[in-house]
Design an enzyme around this catalytic site. Structure first.
Site, PDB file in Angstrom:
ATOM      1  N   SER A 193       0.826  -1.200   0.000  1.00 36.87           N
ATOM      2  CA  SER A 193       0.000   0.000   0.000  1.00 36.87           C
ATOM      3  C   SER A 193       0.859   1.248   0.000  1.00 36.87           C
ATOM      4  O   SER A 193       1.553   1.500  -0.968  1.00 36.87           O
ATOM      5  CB  SER A 193      -1.009  -0.036   1.144  1.00 36.87           C
TER       6      SER A 193
ATOM      7  N   GLU B  46      -9.876  -5.343  -2.408  1.00 37.17           N
ATOM      8  CA  GLU B  46      -9.144  -4.289  -1.705  1.00 37.17           C
ATOM      9  C   GLU B  46     -10.067  -3.370  -0.897  1.00 37.17           C
ATOM     10  O   GLU B  46      -9.879  -3.141   0.298  1.00 37.17           O
ATOM     11  CB  GLU B  46      -8.379  -3.412  -2.711  1.00 37.17           C
TER      12      GLU B  46
ATOM     13  N   HIS C 214      -7.866  -5.384   1.397  1.00 41.41           N
ATOM     14  CA  HIS C 214      -6.607  -4.638   1.433  1.00 41.41           C
ATOM     15  C   HIS C 214      -5.759  -5.109   2.610  1.00 41.41           C
ATOM     16  O   HIS C 214      -6.252  -5.247   3.728  1.00 41.41           O
ATOM     17  CB  HIS C 214      -6.925  -3.151   1.566  1.00 41.41           C
TER      18      HIS C 214
END
Length: 517
Positions: free
Chosen positions: A226, A338, A444
Site C-alpha cells: 500500500s 481491496e 486490502h
C-alpha cells in the site's frame, strides 16, 4: 494458475463512465506496534557498520539486529531537512530491542508515538553463516497511508529461512515526512518528500553496511504494501534511487499515479501552517511546533508524495509510460477485494452502505459528480452483488487499485520484466479490524500475512488451513525467487508468465483447488 485481465475484471466499465483515475485515496494499513519479545541467546552475534559495531540477538536460524540508526535524528534544525548521516558510537552498540518509531496518532494500523528520533532499521539475516556469505537482500517499506505504521510490525523470519537477508525500516510520516512548504525549500526551491529521502538513506546504509551482516549489496530488492507499495513505485521512478536496488515488489501500491505539483503541495503546506498556528509562514515557526500540534493538524486521511525535481521530477504515471524510471524487474499486484477494508472502516464508524445511499457513497468515494456516480452504479448494479457494501467494495477496488495497477503493468512491461498478480483468497483472515456485516474477502492488506508474519496485529489469527499454508509457502517462494534470480518462478513454484499488453496474463494467487470467482 494464471488468468487474463479480460477474464477477470472489466475496467472499461469505469472508462464508459468518463472517469479519470488518479490520486483518489491514500489509505494504506500496516499492523499495530510492539516488540516481538524474543530472548537473546547466550552467544550474541556482532556485526560491524561504518558507524560502529552492533550486538544483536541469535534467534534460532536467524540473527536479528534491531534499532540501528541509519540517519541522524531529524529534530530541531534538521526537521524537514533531507536525512543527515548518523553519528558514530564508541564500543559495541546494543541492537537487541526495537527503537522508537516515527510520530503518529494511535489507531488500528499503528501505535501512537511522538519520538522524532525514529530513523532506525532492523536486519534479519541467516545465522551460522560461512565466511564470505552473501545473501540477496530484501528491504521492506511498511504501509500506513504515509501517516502510520512502523518497522517492528513485521517479522520476516520465515523469509530469512529461505536464504535472504531482510531489512525493515522506519521513515518519517505524515506532515513531518511529506509536508511541502516554500519556507522549507532548499537552494533549488524544492520541498516535501522527506519520507522518500529517508527510504533512500536507508538504502544507502544497506549499500555501505549490509555485507557485514552476510547480505549482498549488489542484489537488493525493495518491497512494500500500500503506502509501502506506493513508496516502492516512487523509488523505482526516482533518479536519486538509481543503483540502490535491482528488483522491486509492489503490493497494492497503485492507487496514486498522479502526484501533486510542487506548487499545489506547497499551497496545502501553507494552509497547514495557518491551521497549526504559524500564520507567519516561517521555517522557524514550523520547526518550533510541538509534535502534538503537528499530529493534531496534519491530514488524518493520509499523504502522498509530491512532484520534486530532486526526488520525483514527474508523476509516476508519466515516468512509467515514458520509460524514464529505474529499469528493474517488477512484481506488481492487487487484492481481489481491496476496498472492502475501507467500506468496513466506514461501517465501523457508523456510516454503513445501504441501497439508498449507494450512489452517494460512490460519489464521495471516487470524488465524482452525482451524474457520473449514477452511470457507475448502473455498471455495478446492486442486483449483481450480495449487499450494497460488497458492491461499493467492487467499485472502489476497480477504480482505486485494479485499473491503475493494469496501467502500470501496461507501461512498465514495455521496458522491464513484469509479473502481475491478483491475490484471491476469499477466506484470508482479517487481522486489523473486527467483524462487520459482510465478508472481508481478499481485502486490502490481507496478503501481507502470507509473506511476513504480523505478530502485533490487533486481531491475530493463524493460517491454519493447509490450503492457506501452501499458498503462503508459494508466495514466499515467489517473492524470494525474484530477490535471488530476478524472476519469481522456480522448480518449486507454479510457472508465473511475464505480463505483456497483448495477452495480459497475470498470476492468480489462490489456495490449491480454489477456482477464481
Amino acid at each position: 494458475m494464471f488468468m487474463t485481465w479480460a477474464g477477470w475484471r472489466v475496467c472499461t466499465r469505469l472508462a464508459v463512465a468518463g472517469l479519470t483515475l488518479g490520486a483518489l485515496i491514500a489509505a494504506a494499513p500496516a499492523a499495530s506496534a510492539s516488540t516481538l519479545g524474543r530472548q537473546a541467546a547466550a552467544s550474541e552475534p556482532v556485526a560491524g557498520t561504518a558507524d560502529g559495531p552492533v550486538r544483536g540477538l541469535a534467534n534460532g536460524a536467524v540473527d536479528e539486529f534491531l534499532g540501528i540508526p541509519y540517519a541522524a535524528p531529524p529534530v530541531g534544525a534538521l526537521r524537514w531537512q533531507p536525512p543527515q548521516p548518523a553519528a558514530s558510537w564508541p564500543g559495541v552498540r546494543d541492537a537487541t530491542q526495537f527503537a522508537p518509531h516515527c510520530p503518529q496518532p494511535g489507531g488500528p494500523f499503528g501505535q501512537a508515538s511522538t519520538s522524532e528520533n525514529c530513523l532506525f532499521l532492523n536486519v534479519f539475516t541467516p545465522s551460522h553463516q560461512q565466511a564470505g556469505s552473501r545473501f540477496p537482500v530484501m528491504v521492506w517499506i511498511h504501509g500506513g497511508a504515509l501517516v502510520s505504521g512502523e518497522s517492528n510490525d513485521y517479522d520476516p523470519t520465515q523469509m530469512v529461512a529461505d536464504g535472504v537477508t531482510v531489512v525493515t525500516i522506519n521513515y518519517r510520516l505524515g506532515a513531518l515526512g511529506f509536508l511541502a512548504h516554500p519556507a522549507l525549500a532548499d537552494a533549488n526551491g524544492q520541498s516535501g518528500d522527506y519520507g522518500l529521502m529517508d527510504q533512500q538513506a536507508a538504502l544507502r546504509w544497506v549499500q555501505r553496511n549490509i555485507a557485514s551482516f552476510g547480505g549482498n549489496p549488489h542484489s537488493v530488492t525493495i518491497f512494500g504494501e500500500s503506502a509501502g507499495g506506493l513508496s516502492t513505485l516512487s523509488q523505482v521512478a526516482s533518479p536519486q534511487a538509481r543503483g540502490l536496488f535491482e528488483r522491486a515488489i509492489v503490493e497494492s501500491g497503485s492507487y496514486n499515479l498522479t502526484q501533486a505539483s510542487l506548487a499545489g503541495a506547497e499551497a496545502a503546506g501553507q494552509a497547514f501552517a495557518v491551521k497549526a498556528g504559524c500564520a507567519s509562514q516561517t521555517a522557524a515557526c514550523l520547526r518550533g511546533l510541538p509534535v502534538s500540534t503537528i499530529l493534531a493538524d496534519q491530514d488524518a486521511a493520509g499523504y502522498t508524495p509530491n512532484i520534486n525535481s530532486e526526488v520525483l521530477p514527474e508523476t509516476l504515471g508519466t515516468a512509467f509510460a515514458s520509460g524514464d524510471f529505474n529499469r528493474v524487474p517488477i512484481i506488481n499486484g492487487t487484492n481481489r477485494d481491496e476496498w472492502r477494508l475501507f467500506v468496513a472502516l466506514s461501517e465501523l464508524a457508523g456510516n454503513p452502505v445501504t441501497a439508498s445511499n449507494y450512489q452517494s457513497m460512490i460519489s464521495s468515494t471516487l470524488g465524482v459528480p452525482a451524474a457520473v456516480a449514477a452511470v457507475i452504479a448502473a455498471k455495478y448494479p446492486l442486483t449483481a452483488f450480495p449487499s450494497p457494501s460488497v458492491a461499493l467494495g467492487a467499485v472502489g477496488t476497480d477504480a482505486i487499485f485494479a485499473c491503475p495497477a493494469l496501467t502500470i503493468d501496461q507501461s512498465v512491461s514495455r521496458f522491464v520484466p513484469t509479473f502481475a498478480y491478483e491475490f484471491n483468497d476469499e477466506n484470508a483472515p482479517e487481522l486489523f479490524l473486527p467483524p462487520v456485516s459482510f465478508p472481508y474477502g481478499a481485502a486490502h492488506a490481507s496478503e501481507i500475512q502470507y509473506v511476513l508474519d504480523l505478530p502485533t496485529a490487533a486481531f491475530p489469527k493463524t493460517l491454519s488451513a493447509q490450503q492457506q499454508q501452501q499458498l503462503a509457502a508459494t508466495m514466499k517462494g515467489y517473492w524470494t525467487n525474484l530477490a535471488k534470480r530476478g524472476f519469481p518462478s522456480s522448480s518449486g513454484t507454479p510457472v508465473w508468465p511475464l505480463f505483456n499488453d497483448l495477452t495480459q496474463k497475470m498470476q492468480s494467487l489462490t489456495p490449491p483447488g480454489y477456482s477464481c470467482r
